[in-house]
Write an enzyme that holds these catalytic residues in place. Structure first.
Site, short mmCIF file in Angstrom:
data_model
loop_
_atom_site.label_atom_id
_atom_site.label_comp_id
_atom_site.label_asym_id
_atom_site.label_seq_id
_atom_site.Cartn_x
_atom_site.Cartn_y
_atom_site.Cartn_z
N THR A 76 0.87 -1.17 0.00
CA THR A 76 0.00 0.00 0.00
C THR A 76 0.91 1.22 0.00
OG1 THR A 76 -1.65 -1.29 1.17
CG2 THR A 76 -2.04 1.04 1.09
N HIS A 77 0.83 2.11 0.97
CA HIS A 77 1.64 3.33 0.94
C HIS A 77 3.12 3.05 1.11
CE1 HIS A 77 -2.05 5.52 0.94
NE2 HIS A 77 -2.40 5.11 2.15
N GLY A 122 -4.99 16.65 9.06
CA GLY A 122 -6.00 17.69 8.83
C GLY A 122 -7.30 17.08 8.34
N CYS A 140 -7.20 7.16 2.54
CA CYS A 140 -7.61 8.45 3.10
C CYS A 140 -8.62 9.15 2.18
CB CYS A 140 -6.40 9.34 3.33
SG CYS A 140 -5.26 9.44 1.94
N PRO A 168 18.58 -7.41 11.84
CA PRO A 168 19.27 -6.50 10.92
C PRO A 168 18.93 -6.69 9.45
CG PRO A 168 20.79 -8.13 11.81
CD PRO A 168 19.53 -8.25 12.60
N ALA A 192 8.08 -0.50 7.64
CA ALA A 192 7.58 0.87 7.46
C ALA A 192 6.07 0.86 7.39
CB ALA A 192 8.17 1.48 6.19
N TYR A 234 -11.39 10.11 12.20
CA TYR A 234 -11.40 10.80 10.91
C TYR A 234 -12.29 10.10 9.88
CZ TYR A 234 -7.77 14.35 11.72
OH TYR A 234 -7.07 15.44 12.15
N ALA A 250 -0.94 7.95 6.35
CA ALA A 250 -0.35 7.74 5.03
C ALA A 250 0.94 8.54 4.86
CB ALA A 250 -1.36 8.13 3.94
N PHE A 299 3.42 39.35 5.07
CA PHE A 299 2.10 39.96 5.23
C PHE A 299 1.57 40.38 3.87
CE2 PHE A 299 -0.08 44.21 5.55
CZ PHE A 299 -1.33 43.69 5.82
#
Length: 453
Positions: A9-10, A326, A42, A272, A277, A157, A297, A422
């Site tokens: 997957t990811h 988010g 997601c 090792p 991940a 979420y 993700a 700004f």
């Protein structure tokens, strides 16, 4: 060199594509039990809600692309056994029922996570569904067409995004969670209250602080029974969380109590020759410095890329994560990074916080929206530990900025004077992020700090 990858997957896909580019002479083989790779889960709610019409756009790679890179792709192959001493793999071809054997010099374990399935009566009834992968997404779409009332269990979420999608499609929706408010893992109460109020104003039933006890029905689900009542329903979506899918390596590498694999700065496990991940892993959580399970993700793609860079020799360290995320729900944009007061309290960590409400741009502009920003910091060192933002304006990138502040060890005092541009279309002369730092300085010193120019 023979590299075997389990799961794509990811994290797995990122590792595969980078390894194929970096090590063209390596013999790379991937084992994937599904018939697809790289599904962006997601985007599941966007797909279910019809915002994403073409499901193929939610895949950022394919078996064909991986094969063109020279990778041996074994789709619909489920790995049954890993012998870490002999460095061998036994897998089952799910199409032919044939057993396949392989050996590896380096193993990349990227099996991801799987939805938590509560051990409740009736959980196996028809129309009690999970929400994780592409096949499940299509099942939800098909089943929801005939449903009048949909119940979502779990107010994280994915759960709240599905609630929005179903309500927009004209369904009657109930959201159930055992905690007394939604999104409690990501935001403090003053940020979730407006979202809950918005849900209720749209006719969404919130049953918070209620635990699901069982599902009732004759073959197909007809009701959800909770600790305080009963909900008649046609369809149930379980979104109660995820657990690392690491059974193949139980007892063979170091793990957290929940089964998440521990890796070092170079994505190497305690064996090792095995790297890991993604959602099956624990990752360094910078606000505390400890290993934490944060299945995102963004973390997975970074970690998979680092596996590729480090699999021959330690090269690039993982800088860790703040758990930055988010969400966009109806008219509200929200994001968070690092520790909230809620999560800090659960970890018995003492934090101090400052909350400001400010217009996102000057009042002389035709329109301006309120921004609510909360920054948490260590009361002794003043090091920033977390932040949350909520606004109808999309100011969520401010949380990416504060994520960098946490990662770099910035203090709340320094935050007041960081250099931001700004321009009246976008912000104020003193950015609201600066104002949080200035307000904290005023709170800490009990002296008046400048709040504008």
């Amino acid at each position: 060199m023979r590299i075997a990858v389990i799961g794509s997957t990811h994290a797995g896909t990122a590792a595969l594509k980078n390894m194929a580019t970096l090590y063209p002479e390596a013999q790379i083989t991937v084992y994937e039990r599904n018939d697809n790779v790289s599904f962006l889960s997601c985007g599941l709610a966007l797909y279910v809600g019809g915002v994403v019409e073409n499901a193929q756009s939610l895949f950022y790679s394919s078996p064909e692309e991986l094969r063109k890179l020279g990778i041996q792709v074994n789709m619909q192959h489920e790995v049954k056994e890993i012998d870490t001493e002999k460095q061998t793999i036994e897998a089952l071809n799910l199409l032919t029922n044939e057993t396949v054997y392989d050996r590896y010099d380096k193993l990349v374990f990227t099996t991801g996570s799987w939805p938590v399935i509560p051990p409740l009566d009736g959980v196996n009834l028809e129309n009690v569904l999970l929400a994780k992968n592409y096949v499940q997404s299509n099942t939800i779409i098909e089943k929801s067409k005939e449903a009048e009332h949909i119940t979502v269990v779990g107010a994280g979420y994915i759960g709240v995004e599905l609630v929005e999608a179903f309500e927009k499609s004209g369904k009657k929706v109930t959201l159930i969670d055992g905690v007394d408010r939604i999104l409690n893992k990501y935001l403090d109460q003053e940020f979730t209250d407006p979202v809950e109020a918005d849900f209720r104003s749209r006719g969404i039933e919130l049953r918070l602080g209620e635990s699901v006890e069982k599902f009732e029905g004759n073959g197909k689900v007809e009701a959800v029974v909770t600790s305080t009542g009963r909900v008649q329903t046609d369809l149930v979506i379980l979104c109660v969380g995820f657990k690392p899918n690491t059974g193949l390596l139980t007892g063979k590498v170091d793990m957290l109590p929940n089964g998440a694999i521990k890796v070092n700065d170079f994505m190497q496990t305690s064996d090792p020759n095995i790297f890991s991940a993604g959602d099956c892993c624990a990752v360094k959580y910078n606000p505390t410095g400890d290993h934490a399970y944060i299945p995102l993700a963004t973390n997975a793609v970074r970690m998979g890329t680092l596996v590729a860079r480090n699999i021959l020799e330690p090269t690039i360290k993982n800088v860790g994560t703040q758990g930055t995320s988010g969400l966009h729900i109806y008219d509200l944009n929200m994001a968070s990074t690092g520790l909230t007061e809620t999560s800090a309290s659960a970890m018995a960590i003492n934090v101090k916080s400052i909350t400001i409400n400010d217009n996102h741009r000057p009042e002389f502009m035709p329109t301006s929206e309120n921004v609510q920003l909360k920054v948490s910091f260590d009361p002794d060192s003043h090091r920033i530990l977390g932040a949350q933002v909520l606004s109808k304006a999309d100011v969520t990138q401010s949380i990416n900025t504060l994520s960098v502040c946490i990662q770099s060890g910035m203090t709340i005092d320094e935050l007041g004077y960081v250099d931001f541009f700004f321009q009246p279309h976008f912000n104020q002369p003193f950015n609201f992020i600066n104002k949080a730092g200035l307000a904290a300085a005023e709170q800490n010193t009990k002296t008046l700090a400048p709040v504008g120019v």
